[in-house]
Design a protein around this motif. Structure first.
Motif, PDB file in Angstrom:
ATOM      1  N   ALA A  81      -9.432   1.330   2.858  1.00  0.00           N
ATOM      2  CA  ALA A  81      -9.428  -0.141   2.972  1.00  0.00           C
ATOM      3  C   ALA A  81     -10.340  -0.558   4.128  1.00  0.00           C
ATOM      4  O   ALA A  81     -10.343   0.085   5.177  1.00  0.00           O
ATOM      5  CB  ALA A  81      -8.012  -0.651   3.198  1.00  0.00           C
ATOM      6  N   HIS A  82     -11.125  -1.638   3.920  1.00  0.00           N
ATOM      7  CA  HIS A  82     -12.007  -2.117   4.981  1.00  0.00           C
ATOM      8  C   HIS A  82     -11.230  -2.930   6.006  1.00  0.00           C
ATOM      9  O   HIS A  82     -11.565  -2.937   7.184  1.00  0.00           O
ATOM     10  CB  HIS A  82     -13.118  -2.995   4.396  1.00  0.00           C
ATOM     11  CG  HIS A  82     -14.024  -2.273   3.447  1.00  0.00           C
ATOM     12  ND1 HIS A  82     -13.825  -2.271   2.085  1.00  0.00           N
ATOM     13  CD2 HIS A  82     -15.113  -1.505   3.674  1.00  0.00           C
ATOM     14  CE1 HIS A  82     -14.781  -1.557   1.503  1.00  0.00           C
ATOM     15  NE2 HIS A  82     -15.568  -1.066   2.438  1.00  0.00           N
ATOM     16  N   HIS A  83     -10.220  -3.658   5.552  1.00  0.00           N
ATOM     17  CA  HIS A  83      -9.416  -4.489   6.454  1.00  0.00           C
ATOM     18  C   HIS A  83      -7.939  -4.269   6.152  1.00  0.00           C
ATOM     19  O   HIS A  83      -7.563  -4.145   4.977  1.00  0.00           O
ATOM     20  CB  HIS A  83      -9.723  -5.979   6.266  1.00  0.00           C
ATOM     21  CG  HIS A  83     -11.162  -6.323   6.487  1.00  0.00           C
ATOM     22  ND1 HIS A  83     -11.713  -6.441   7.751  1.00  0.00           N
ATOM     23  CD2 HIS A  83     -12.154  -6.562   5.605  1.00  0.00           C
ATOM     24  CE1 HIS A  83     -13.000  -6.747   7.625  1.00  0.00           C
ATOM     25  NE2 HIS A  83     -13.300  -6.822   6.341  1.00  0.00           N
ATOM     26  N   ALA A  84      -7.109  -4.236   7.188  1.00  0.00           N
ATOM     27  CA  ALA A  84      -5.661  -4.139   7.025  1.00  0.00           C
ATOM     28  C   ALA A  84      -5.040  -5.382   7.632  1.00  0.00           C
ATOM     29  O   ALA A  84      -5.305  -5.718   8.789  1.00  0.00           O
ATOM     30  CB  ALA A  84      -5.144  -2.885   7.708  1.00  0.00           C
ATOM     31  N   LEU A 113      -0.100   0.410   6.537  1.00  0.00           N
ATOM     32  CA  LEU A 113      -1.443  -0.146   6.733  1.00  0.00           C
ATOM     33  C   LEU A 113      -2.375   0.922   7.312  1.00  0.00           C
ATOM     34  O   LEU A 113      -3.568   0.955   7.005  1.00  0.00           O
ATOM     35  CB  LEU A 113      -1.394  -1.378   7.644  1.00  0.00           C
ATOM     36  CG  LEU A 113      -0.822  -2.644   6.972  1.00  0.00           C
ATOM     37  CD1 LEU A 113      -0.705  -3.786   7.973  1.00  0.00           C
ATOM     38  CD2 LEU A 113      -1.675  -3.072   5.781  1.00  0.00           C
ATOM     39  N   THR A 164      -5.923   2.157   5.571  1.00  0.00           N
ATOM     40  CA  THR A 164      -7.229   2.279   6.223  1.00  0.00           C
ATOM     41  C   THR A 164      -7.768   3.692   6.056  1.00  0.00           C
ATOM     42  O   THR A 164      -8.948   3.896   5.778  1.00  0.00           O
ATOM     43  CB  THR A 164      -7.089   1.935   7.724  1.00  0.00           C
ATOM     44  OG1 THR A 164      -6.399   0.680   7.819  1.00  0.00           O
ATOM     45  CG2 THR A 164      -8.436   1.807   8.390  1.00  0.00           C
ATOM     46  N   GLU A 165      -6.870   4.677   6.199  1.00  0.00           N
ATOM     47  CA  GLU A 165      -7.281   6.085   6.046  1.00  0.00           C
ATOM     48  C   GLU A 165      -7.881   6.364   4.676  1.00  0.00           C
ATOM     49  O   GLU A 165      -8.825   7.145   4.560  1.00  0.00           O
ATOM     50  CB  GLU A 165      -6.042   6.982   6.188  1.00  0.00           C
ATOM     51  CG  GLU A 165      -6.020   7.864   7.407  1.00  0.00           C
ATOM     52  CD  GLU A 165      -4.678   8.570   7.493  1.00  0.00           C
ATOM     53  OE1 GLU A 165      -4.384   9.404   6.624  1.00  0.00           O
ATOM     54  OE2 GLU A 165      -3.910   8.262   8.439  1.00  0.00           O
ATOM     55  N   HIS A 195      -1.830   2.735  -2.464  1.00  0.00           N
ATOM     56  CA  HIS A 195      -2.776   3.590  -1.734  1.00  0.00           C
ATOM     57  C   HIS A 195      -3.745   4.279  -2.700  1.00  0.00           C
ATOM     58  O   HIS A 195      -4.852   4.641  -2.312  1.00  0.00           O
ATOM     59  CB  HIS A 195      -2.053   4.576  -0.795  1.00  0.00           C
ATOM     60  CG  HIS A 195      -1.702   5.910  -1.386  1.00  0.00           C
ATOM     61  ND1 HIS A 195      -0.718   6.083  -2.325  1.00  0.00           N
ATOM     62  CD2 HIS A 195      -2.207   7.149  -1.149  1.00  0.00           C
ATOM     63  CE1 HIS A 195      -0.646   7.371  -2.640  1.00  0.00           C
ATOM     64  NE2 HIS A 195      -1.530   8.037  -1.937  1.00  0.00           N
ATOM     65  N   THR A 221       0.839  -1.212   0.000  1.00  0.00           N
ATOM     66  CA  THR A 221       0.000   0.000   0.000  1.00  0.00           C
ATOM     67  C   THR A 221       0.871   1.258   0.000  1.00  0.00           C
ATOM     68  O   THR A 221       0.662   2.181   0.766  1.00  0.00           O
ATOM     69  CB  THR A 221      -0.989  -0.005   1.176  1.00  0.00           C
ATOM     70  OG1 THR A 221      -0.260   0.027   2.394  1.00  0.00           O
ATOM     71  CG2 THR A 221      -1.843  -1.243   1.148  1.00  0.00           C
TER      72      THR A 221
END
Ligand code: NAD
Ligand code: ZN
Ligand code: ZN
Length: 347
Positions: free
Chosen positions: A220-223, A212, A216-217, A188, A183
């Motif tokens: 992304a729903h899951h890291a 990660l 998320t910022e 990203h 990412t």
């Protein structure tokens, strides 16, 4: 003028003084407003002398294959562009005449190698200089009111994942999962493109907790930490089925193994990173009917689409700014893994 060049095999890039170029017939001179730092530059500067020569790269090489600028001077016969226009540079230059180029897919030009046509910063002099030559006005896309520093990296860190994702859109309907491995600069932006164009659940993988956090910022729903347990973690998040699309922005042996291992039946596994790994596929080693793709950059029309995504506020690049003099520091930061998003050089 000042330029950031790779001058000797195995050396670090350095700031040098070179002559300001003059545009020949059909060419356009840009005063560079921004130049993005891509991990591929590190790959190129890591090649042995033989590999570098075989790839046809010159020395010295002015770096920078993500570029934006203001049109400063027009070569003879150039039309439809004016001095003062703010533009982004479409980097994967082709011949403009072959079947692929005719569709705007200059990234898959079938004449470029034979005719010695190379992208700026990856053969031709690149954007990490006060001025750069663009070989043809068709390789310019108007930036309009988009800020060049914030958006220059959309020409690669945006365009490359956009092209990769667009071809997998039919697989990413409701209830599906997309995995993004790595990412950083490309990854990203990939997360944001997936969120803008699909309703898929996005699972981000990286080895860095900080990256990660950025994942998320940006949506992304899951890291998930990228290690030997990642496949199991993705299977658990998908009820055992795996992901319908996996995008690997690292391309090393272990990440490709994760990408192949996490694929659902009929999934697309797309390897974008050039980390030197290879996929081992065969009956029983990958889900049924999964497809593997190795895309390169994107088409001219896709760059226009990516810039439109930015204009509508769906995609933004996290940027760390460096002056041209500090260009070598940007590459040090990239090598140490401390760039959050994309490093951008502003001459
Ligand atoms: P980057 O350095 O900005 O990002 C790479 C990310 O991968 C970092 O966040 C890093 O922490 C993470 N990472 C490293 N090892 C990992 C692992 N084992 N598992 C998960 N994550 C890991 O790089 P970038 O500029 O975004 O480029 C990404 C890759 O894509 C590079 O290999 C680059 O050369 C390649 N690339 C390919 C194309 C193409 O057209 N195919 C175009 C541009 C870049
Ligand atoms: Zn690149
Ligand atoms: Zn062509």
């Amino acid at each position: 003028m000042k330029a950031l060049q790779y001058t000797r095999i195995g050396s670090h890039p350095e700031v040098v003084e070179i002559e300001k170029p003059t545009p020949g017939p059909g060419q356009v001179l840009l005063q560079v407003t921004a130049a993005g730092v891509c991990h591929s530059d590190e790959y190129v500067m890591g090649l042995s002398a033989d590999e570098y020569a075989a790839a046809g790269y010159p020395l010295p090489l002015t770096l920078g294959h993500e570029g934006a600028g203001i049109v400063a001077e027009l070569g003879e016969g150039v039309e439809h562009v004016s001095v003062g226009d703010a533009v982004a540079v479409y980097g994967p230059w082709g011949c403009g005449r072959c079947h692929n180029c005719s569709q705007g897919k200059e990234n898959y030009c079938t004449n470029a190698a034979a005719e010695g046509i190379m992208p700026p910063g990856l053969g031709a002099p690149g954007s990490m200089a006060e001025y750069m030559i663009v070989d043809d006005a068709r390789h310019l896309v108007p930036l309009g009111d988009l800020d060049p520093v914030e958006n220059v990296s959309l020409t690669d860190a945006g365009l490359t994942p956009y092209h990769a994702i667009k071809n997998s859109l039919p697989k990413l309907g409701a209830g599906t999962t997309a995995v993004v491995i790595g990412t950083g600069g490309l990854g990203h932006v990939a997360i944001q493109i997936l969120r803008a164009l699909t309703s898929a659940t996005v699972v981000a993988l990286d080895i860095s907790e900080e990256k990660l956090g950025l994942a998320t910022e940006v949506g992304a729903h899951h890291a998930v930490l990228s290690d030997e347990d990642a496949v199991a973690a993705i299977r658990e998040l998908t009820g055992g089925l795996g992901a319908e699309a996996v995008f690997d922005f690292v391309g090393a042996g272990p990440t490709i193994a994760t990408a192949v291992g996490a694929a659902a039946a009929e999934a697309d596994v797309t390897i974008v990173g050039i980390g030197g790994g290879t996929a081992h596929v065969g009956f029983g080693s990958i889900a049924y009917d999964a497809a593997l793709r190795i895309p390169y950059w994107g088409s001219r029309s896709e760059l226009i689409e990516v810039l439109d995504l930015a204009r509508s506020g769906h995609v933004g690049v996290e940027v760390q700014q460096y002056s041209l003099e500090d260009g070598p520091k940007a590459y040090e930061a990239l090598a140490s893994g401390s760039v959050r998003g994309r490093a951008v050089i502003v001459p």
